[in-house]
Design a protein around this motif. Structure first.
Motif, PDB file in Angstrom:
ATOM      1  N   VAL A  75      73.694  42.737   0.396  1.00 61.25           N
ATOM      2  CA  VAL A  75      74.619  43.101  -0.579  1.00 61.25           C
ATOM      3  C   VAL A  75      75.112  43.115   1.569  1.00 61.25           C
ATOM      4  CG1 VAL A  75      73.890  44.649  -1.577  1.00 61.25           C
ATOM      5  CG2 VAL A  75      72.881  44.812   0.894  1.00 61.25           C
ATOM      6  N   HIS A  76      76.165  43.510   2.026  1.00 59.35           N
ATOM      7  CA  HIS A  76      76.405  43.444   3.748  1.00 59.35           C
ATOM      8  C   HIS A  76      75.879  43.772   4.817  1.00 59.35           C
ATOM      9  CE1 HIS A  76      79.081  43.964   6.732  1.00 59.35           C
ATOM     10  NE2 HIS A  76      79.219  44.418   7.073  1.00 59.35           N
ATOM     11  N   GLU A  77      75.404  43.202   5.132  1.00 64.49           N
ATOM     12  CA  GLU A  77      74.453  43.507   6.473  1.00 64.49           C
ATOM     13  C   GLU A  77      72.780  43.816   5.981  1.00 64.49           C
ATOM     14  OE1 GLU A  77      76.497  46.236   8.876  1.00 64.49           O
ATOM     15  OE2 GLU A  77      77.555  45.493  10.116  1.00 64.49           O
ATOM     16  N   SER A  78      72.292  42.996   5.119  1.00 64.90           N
ATOM     17  CA  SER A  78      71.111  43.734   4.289  1.00 64.90           C
ATOM     18  C   SER A  78      69.811  42.714   5.233  1.00 64.90           C
ATOM     19  CB  SER A  78      71.018  42.870   2.937  1.00 64.90           C
ATOM     20  OG  SER A  78      70.912  41.660   3.114  1.00 64.90           O
ATOM     21  N   ASN A  79      70.472  41.895   5.787  1.00 64.23           N
ATOM     22  CA  ASN A  79      69.399  40.769   6.804  1.00 64.23           C
ATOM     23  C   ASN A  79      68.447  41.701   7.982  1.00 64.23           C
ATOM     24  OD1 ASN A  79      69.693  38.312   5.206  1.00 64.23           O
ATOM     25  ND2 ASN A  79      71.260  38.408   6.197  1.00 64.23           N
ATOM     26  N   SER A  80      67.337  41.635   8.701  1.00 69.15           N
ATOM     27  CA  SER A  80      66.662  42.347   9.000  1.00 69.15           C
ATOM     28  C   SER A  80      66.912  41.243  10.770  1.00 69.15           C
ATOM     29  CB  SER A  80      65.081  42.159   8.740  1.00 69.15           C
ATOM     30  OG  SER A  80      64.517  43.081  10.047  1.00 69.15           O
ATOM     31  N   ALA A  81      67.533  41.742  11.518  1.00 71.64           N
ATOM     32  CA  ALA A  81      66.863  40.822  12.494  1.00 71.64           C
ATOM     33  C   ALA A  81      65.477  41.101  13.086  1.00 71.64           C
ATOM     34  CB  ALA A  81      68.080  41.346  14.430  1.00 71.64           C
ATOM     35  N   LEU A  82      65.045  42.057  12.580  1.00 74.01           N
ATOM     36  CA  LEU A  82      63.842  42.302  13.424  1.00 74.01           C
ATOM     37  C   LEU A  82      62.798  41.487  13.060  1.00 74.01           C
ATOM     38  CD1 LEU A  82      62.205  44.136  16.123  1.00 74.01           C
ATOM     39  CD2 LEU A  82      62.061  45.955  13.850  1.00 74.01           C
ATOM     40  N   GLY A  83      62.897  41.015  11.695  1.00 72.68           N
ATOM     41  CA  GLY A  83      62.076  40.258  10.478  1.00 72.68           C
ATOM     42  C   GLY A  83      61.016  39.321  11.672  1.00 72.68           C
ATOM     43  N   ASN A  84      62.070  39.146  12.647  1.00 70.76           N
ATOM     44  CA  ASN A  84      61.793  37.481  13.014  1.00 70.76           C
ATOM     45  C   ASN A  84      60.731  37.181  14.238  1.00 70.76           C
ATOM     46  OD1 ASN A  84      62.740  35.284  11.080  1.00 70.76           O
ATOM     47  ND2 ASN A  84      65.120  35.558  12.498  1.00 70.76           N
ATOM     48  N   PHE A  85      60.205  39.020  14.870  1.00 70.01           N
ATOM     49  CA  PHE A  85      59.660  39.266  15.969  1.00 70.01           C
ATOM     50  C   PHE A  85      58.690  40.195  15.436  1.00 70.01           C
ATOM     51  CE2 PHE A  85      64.335  38.149  16.632  1.00 70.01           C
ATOM     52  CZ  PHE A  85      64.131  37.420  17.643  1.00 70.01           C
ATOM     53  N   ILE A  86      58.552  40.074  14.507  1.00 77.23           N
ATOM     54  CA  ILE A  86      56.879  41.185  14.076  1.00 77.23           C
ATOM     55  C   ILE A  86      56.112  40.257  13.210  1.00 77.23           C
ATOM     56  CG2 ILE A  86      57.785  43.193  14.028  1.00 77.23           C
ATOM     57  CD1 ILE A  86      57.630  43.273  11.115  1.00 77.23           C
ATOM     58  N   THR A  87      54.299  40.852  13.448  1.00 77.23           N
ATOM     59  CA  THR A  87      53.052  39.879  12.729  1.00 77.23           C
ATOM     60  C   THR A  87      52.746  40.383  12.014  1.00 77.23           C
ATOM     61  OG1 THR A  87      51.922  39.697  14.115  1.00 77.23           O
ATOM     62  CG2 THR A  87      53.379  37.877  13.777  1.00 77.23           C
ATOM     63  N   LEU A  88      51.963  40.838  10.674  1.00 77.02           N
ATOM     64  CA  LEU A  88      52.293  41.355   9.727  1.00 77.02           C
ATOM     65  C   LEU A  88      49.825  40.730   9.714  1.00 77.02           C
ATOM     66  CD1 LEU A  88      54.237  42.163   7.187  1.00 77.02           C
ATOM     67  CD2 LEU A  88      53.804  42.834   9.590  1.00 77.02           C
ATOM     68  N   SER A  89      49.249  42.139  10.021  1.00 82.08           N
ATOM     69  CA  SER A  89      48.170  41.694  10.325  1.00 82.08           C
ATOM     70  C   SER A  89      47.580  42.441   8.565  1.00 82.08           C
ATOM     71  CB  SER A  89      47.286  41.698  11.081  1.00 82.08           C
ATOM     72  OG  SER A  89      48.083  41.423  12.091  1.00 82.08           O
ATOM     73  N   TRP A  90      46.875  41.430   7.486  1.00 80.00           N
ATOM     74  CA  TRP A  90      46.424  41.854   6.528  1.00 80.00           C
ATOM     75  C   TRP A  90      44.783  41.453   5.643  1.00 80.00           C
ATOM     76  CZ3 TRP A  90      50.444  43.386   3.138  1.00 80.00           C
ATOM     77  CH2 TRP A  90      52.151  42.601   2.773  1.00 80.00           C
ATOM     78  N   MET A  91      43.686  42.711   4.439  1.00 79.11           N
ATOM     79  CA  MET A  91      42.636  42.603   4.596  1.00 79.11           C
ATOM     80  C   MET A  91      42.510  42.834   3.403  1.00 79.11           C
ATOM     81  SD  MET A  91      39.201  43.556   6.434  1.00 79.11           S
ATOM     82  CE  MET A  91      39.916  42.113   8.226  1.00 79.11           C
ATOM     83  N   PRO A  92      43.021  42.385   2.336  1.00 80.78           N
ATOM     84  CA  PRO A  92      43.055  40.863   2.153  1.00 80.78           C
ATOM     85  C   PRO A  92      44.869  40.871   2.136  1.00 80.78           C
ATOM     86  CG  PRO A  92      43.058  41.721  -0.147  1.00 80.78           C
ATOM     87  CD  PRO A  92      42.403  42.882   0.820  1.00 80.78           C
ATOM     88  N   LYS A  93      45.631  40.198   2.022  1.00 81.61           N
ATOM     89  CA  LYS A  93      47.006  40.114   1.474  1.00 81.61           C
ATOM     90  C   LYS A  93      47.212  40.107   0.189  1.00 81.61           C
ATOM     91  CE  LYS A  93      51.206  36.965   2.911  1.00 81.61           C
ATOM     92  NZ  LYS A  93      51.879  35.832   3.404  1.00 81.61           N
TER      93      LYS A  93
END
Length: 239
Positions: A75-93
């Protein structure tokens, strides 16, 4: 519970002041610790709650237009510009899950019909052949399963108060034993009342944990219900 922490990689941020990096909450974010199976993001429109939720969806590998890892439509403007600049910590992933964007649900339903999945996976009936509220509940009932993370952006948009209560039952059935995790951006005082949830407010230019009774959603709704005539007189009176 699976997702434990969201961290902003500040050293990688671009040297500009364009959206979403101009949002005060994003500027001030270092890390956000998640300590509950059910977490709510609240705040005024434009405060950054949906922007951060979309970035998490992007990092999870979900379609940021809405859907899971295997739903490919745009859809129009569905990309996340912020996604490349965060990290996620999981337990478990976990890799199972879903990202709900209320405003693009129609396109998701069309996508489901195009791959001939609708009648089989959603109660034997196309999502387009159900009311808006019915189709949302069908998604929650038939698509949401155990051992997954669900990111929901304003799920109350299509739900009447009665159906919001029905959604709370689904939420409880999936999350109570710790096998599913929910992060929900919402304006609904009904959904926010879910017991033992963590509520993060994105107002006042920072992310702060807040009690249910301290949210604007609760306070304004309660004041209106207790003082309807006075409230309406105050906001509708001539200057």
């Amino acid at each position: 519970m699976y997702l434990k922490r969201i961290t902003l990689q500040k050293e990688k941020l671009p040297n500009d002041n364009h959206f979403p990096f101009s949002i005060p909450v994003i500027k001030r974010l270092d890390q956000l610790d998640i300590s509950s199976n059910v977490t709510f993001f609240v705040g005024e429109n434009g405060s950054g709650k949906s922007t951060l939720l979309e970035a998490v969806a992007d990092k999870c590998g979900f379609n940021t237009a809405g859907g899971g890892r295997n739903n490919y439509f745009d859809v129009h403007e569905s990309n996340s510009a912020l996604g490349n600049f965060i990290t996620l910590s999981w337990m478990p992933k976990v890799t199972n899950g879903f990202f709900l964007r209320a405003e693009t649900f129609h396109q998701f339903a069309t996508h489901i019909d195009s791959i001939d999945e609708g009648s089989q996976a959603y109660g034997g009936k196309s999502l387009h052949h159900q009311s808006h509220g019915e189709s949302f509940l069908s998604l929650f009932q038939y698509r949401f399963q155990q051992k997954a993370i669900y990111l929901l952006d304003e799920p109350e948009a299509a739900l009447s108060p009665q159906r919001q209560l029905a959604f709370l039952r689904i939420l409880h059935d999936l999350s109570a034993n710790g096998n599913s995790q929910f992060i929900i951006a919402t304006h609904s005082p009904i959904l926010l009342g879910y017991p033992d949830a963590t509520i993060f407010s994105f107002d006042d230019d920072s992310i702060q944990e807040i009690d249910y009774e301290d949210t604007d959603h609760y306070q304004i709704t309660r004041y209106f219900l207790d003082n309807r005539e006075r409230f309406l007189h105050e906001i509708l009176k001539d200057e």
